[in-house]
Design an enzyme around this catalytic site. Structure first.
Site, PDB file in Angstrom:
ATOM      1  N   HIS A   1       0.844  -1.204   0.000  1.00 35.10           N
ATOM      2  CA  HIS A   1       0.000   0.000   0.000  1.00 35.10           C
ATOM      3  C   HIS A   1       0.876   1.250   0.000  1.00 35.10           C
ATOM      4  O   HIS A   1       2.070   1.181   0.299  1.00 35.10           O
ATOM      5  CB  HIS A   1      -0.883   0.020   1.247  1.00 35.10           C
ATOM      6  CG  HIS A   1      -0.095   0.057   2.514  1.00 35.10           C
ATOM      7  ND1 HIS A   1       0.346  -1.087   3.136  1.00 35.10           N
ATOM      8  CD2 HIS A   1       0.381   1.081   3.243  1.00 35.10           C
ATOM      9  CE1 HIS A   1       1.037  -0.755   4.203  1.00 35.10           C
ATOM     10  NE2 HIS A   1       1.084   0.560   4.290  1.00 35.10           N
TER      11      HIS A   1
ATOM     12  N   HIS B   1       5.254   6.574  -1.259  1.00 36.43           N
ATOM     13  CA  HIS B   1       5.983   5.349  -1.616  1.00 36.43           C
ATOM     14  C   HIS B   1       5.165   4.117  -1.254  1.00 36.43           C
ATOM     15  O   HIS B   1       4.193   4.207  -0.507  1.00 36.43           O
ATOM     16  CB  HIS B   1       7.302   5.302  -0.840  1.00 36.43           C
ATOM     17  CG  HIS B   1       7.075   5.102   0.625  1.00 36.43           C
ATOM     18  ND1 HIS B   1       6.753   6.160   1.469  1.00 36.43           N
ATOM     19  CD2 HIS B   1       7.028   3.992   1.396  1.00 36.43           C
ATOM     20  CE1 HIS B   1       6.552   5.693   2.690  1.00 36.43           C
ATOM     21  NE2 HIS B   1       6.703   4.379   2.678  1.00 36.43           N
TER      22      HIS B   1
HETATM   23  P1  2AM Z   1       5.022   2.715   5.253  1.00 35.59           P
HETATM   24  O1  2AM Z   1       3.945   3.621   4.783  1.00 35.59           O
HETATM   25  O2  2AM Z   1       6.360   3.175   4.885  1.00 35.59           O
HETATM   26  O3  2AM Z   1       4.852   1.301   4.762  1.00 35.59           O
HETATM   27  C1  2AM Z   1       1.393   0.923   9.383  1.00 35.59           C
HETATM   28  O4  2AM Z   1       2.443   0.931  10.298  1.00 35.59           O
HETATM   29  C2  2AM Z   1       1.746   1.707   8.133  1.00 35.59           C
HETATM   30  O5  2AM Z   1       1.868   3.084   8.427  1.00 35.59           O
HETATM   31  C3  2AM Z   1       3.044   1.276   7.507  1.00 35.59           C
HETATM   32  O6  2AM Z   1       2.780   1.049   6.179  1.00 35.59           O
HETATM   33  C4  2AM Z   1       4.025   2.388   7.786  1.00 35.59           C
HETATM   34  O7  2AM Z   1       5.017   2.690   6.863  1.00 35.59           O
HETATM   35  C5  2AM Z   1       3.142   3.562   8.057  1.00 35.59           C
HETATM   36  N1  2AM Z   1       3.682   4.339   9.196  1.00 35.59           N
HETATM   37  C6  2AM Z   1       3.994   3.887  10.421  1.00 35.59           C
HETATM   38  N2  2AM Z   1       4.386   4.902  11.224  1.00 35.59           N
HETATM   39  C7  2AM Z   1       4.319   6.024  10.483  1.00 35.59           C
HETATM   40  C8  2AM Z   1       4.592   7.400  10.723  1.00 35.59           C
HETATM   41  N3  2AM Z   1       5.016   7.835  11.911  1.00 35.59           N
HETATM   42  N4  2AM Z   1       4.423   8.271   9.710  1.00 35.59           N
HETATM   43  C9  2AM Z   1       3.998   7.860   8.504  1.00 35.59           C
HETATM   44  N5  2AM Z   1       3.719   6.580   8.210  1.00 35.59           N
HETATM   45  C10 2AM Z   1       3.879   5.668   9.174  1.00 35.59           C
END
Ligand code: 2AM
Length: 221
Positions: free
Chosen positions: A69, A153
């Site tokens: 995603h 991304h």
């Molecule tokens: P990602 O978007 O790089 O994959 C659940 O943890 C999702 O939320 C993951 O897909 C993760 O990274 C994203 N995520 C986790 N913590 C975050 C943060 N502080 N800021 C933005 N995205 C975050």
């Protein structure tokens, strides 16, 4: 009141359809397979392995992190800053469940993560939080100077002990090096232009972006 708190998800994002997920995973695998046999990659193998002369199996090095995603907003069940505002935003409500075509314009690898850069359209940028790049500032100084949407991304995999949030930081850091016109090694390979930015950072700008039909939705876990 309880219901209100419960209704904020863990995160919002675009979720590629199943068949698209399979396509993206395959492109990602092929990228890793291509990279690990390149002479230029082998020359810098110490970025990934401290053991002298040791080869690295990148497909083993990175572990998949569930459904692919592109996160728009990490709301953390309401605990994240701006979570409620985002959840109640009119555009977010209106576009919830809608389908859009994401453009995956590059693949990148660092010793921590492998990911795909998403180049957002004007329409898609409406769902992008105003401060997503600024929030990365403590980890990636200068990130807030990059255009809105730069952090977009898809996390394709993480090295042991690395959280997926790192993928966006790695992308922002690469984009800052690009912007500064940092001297980098470049070569043409079949899918596009491959650039090495030092410290294990590899960026493949795709000749043909990967088109990913995706649904805007959220995850509660
Ligand atoms: P990602 O978007 O790089 O994959 C659940 O943890 C999702 O939320 C993951 O897909 C993760 O990274 C994203 N995520 C986790 N913590 C975050 C943060 N502080 N800021 C933005 N995205 C975050």
């Amino acid at each position: 009141k309880l219901h209100e708190e419960m209704s904020i998800p863990l995160y919002f994002g675009w979720f590629p359809f199943y068949t698209v997920q399979e396509k993206v995973k395959e492109r990602s695998m092929n990228f890793l397979k291509t990279l690990e046999v390149l002479e230029s990659f082998k020359k810098h193998i110490s970025d990934f392995s401290k053991e002298e002369g040791k080869e690295v199996d990148l497909e083993q090095f990175f572990k998949a992190k569930g459904t692919l995603h592109c996160t728009t907003k990490f709301t953390d069940y309401g605990k994240a800053e701006g979570a409620k505002e985002y959840t109640e935003n009119k555009t977010v409500e209106d576009l919830y469940g809608s389908v859009t075509e994401l453009s995956l314009s590059a693949l990148f690898v660092t010793p921590r993560t492998v990911g795909a850069r998403v180049s957002l359209s004007e329409d898609q940028l409406q769902l992008w939080p105003e401060d997503a790049e600024k929030e990365a500032e403590p980890v990636v100084p200068g990130a807030s100077t990059l255009p809105k949407g730069s952090r977009a991304h898809v996390t394709l995999g993480c090295a042991d002990g690395i959280q997926p949030v790192q993928t966006g930081f790695d992308l922002l850091q690469i984009l800052l090096l690009q912007k500064d016109g940092k001297q980098a090694e470049q070569e043409e390979i079949d899918p596009g232009t491959l650039t090495y930015y030092g410290e294990g950072r590899w960026y493949l700008a795709l000749k043909e972006p990967i088109s990913a039909a995706s649904c805007f939705s959220s995850v509660y876990k």
